[in-house]
Design an enzyme around this catalytic site. Sequence first.
Site, PDB file in Angstrom:
ATOM      1  CD  GLU A  20      -2.647   1.261   2.589  1.00 54.54           C
ATOM      2  OE1 GLU A  20      -3.635   0.509   2.602  1.00 54.54           O
ATOM      3  OE2 GLU A  20      -2.315   1.984   3.537  1.00 54.54           O
ATOM      4  CE1 TYR A  52     -10.436   9.681  -4.118  1.00 59.17           C
ATOM      5  CE2 TYR A  52     -11.871   9.562  -2.206  1.00 59.17           C
ATOM      6  CZ  TYR A  52     -11.627   9.991  -3.492  1.00 59.17           C
ATOM      7  OH  TYR A  52     -12.572  10.715  -4.151  1.00 59.17           O
ATOM      8  CE  LYS A 167     -17.409  -3.783   4.408  1.00 61.38           C
ATOM      9  NZ  LYS A 167     -16.069  -3.690   5.045  1.00 61.38           N
TER      10      LYS A 167
END
Length: 291
Positions: A20, A52, A167
């Site tokens: 990441e 983000y 989800k």
Amino acid sequence: MKTTKIIDILKTDKVSISCELFPPKQGTELQNSLEIVNKIAQVHPSYMSVTYGAGGSTVGYSAALAKQVQDNDIPALAHLTCVKADEEKIKEVLGQLKANGIANILALRGDIPAGLEKDAIGSFAHASDLMRFIKEQGDFCVGGAAYPEGHPESGSLANDIENTKYKVEAGVDFLVTQMFFDNSILYNYMFRLLQAGINVPVVPGIMPVTNAAQITRICQLSGTKLPPQFRAMVEKFADKPAALKQAGIAYATGQIIDLVSNGFNHVHIYTMNRPEIIGGIMANLSEIVKD
């Protein structure tokens, strides 16, 4: 480069390590982050995710970093949060990502700013709402977050697993976990997910500790538990940054080897934008990740 979907990587048996990145804050130098992408690309992670900023504050930088990842022939996984966002804003961001050839999105609700009224959250109250919307907008591969110790707002792990089912029902292709430092927590969590009928691929998230104060703060915010052996390591080397970094890389490597030995062939590393961290881990795993 040919667009590669993360789900296709996760369907293979080959051991893969991803990592990441996060973009610089607005008003700061983007070039340094682009160079970090290039350095990390040299150790060939299977894909790189790009975070983000809160409320979409770094969306331009995030898109630029994701494009730089793809320009290095590595698939990019772009984070996308939805707090305070409406459908038009999300459509705009999806358009930017699609224009840059980015087909993989990690869909997250995002942190709710302190004092934000419920009716100001936006069009998407939950990550599952965002996932469903993204799936309606194009052929995106969509990932989501999973919390082996439960999301801090869920109240219980059982409640959190119910939310995870939403989800899956919304079409999520895979899940990436919050960091954890005791693999038995993940193994217990996986048993509960399977009991609940959740069988999408789950990618364990590992954070190598390099800063004692930082890891304490992160764990306080996330509720992540520190096992005795990990706590002892941090306390022993807290005032020796180079030693702590070395020990942290070794501890994370041990976690990954145990995970791979128990059937988890795909692991995600939270590098805190430090190429030497992912580089050290990849060097330790050189024979394990070899084709």
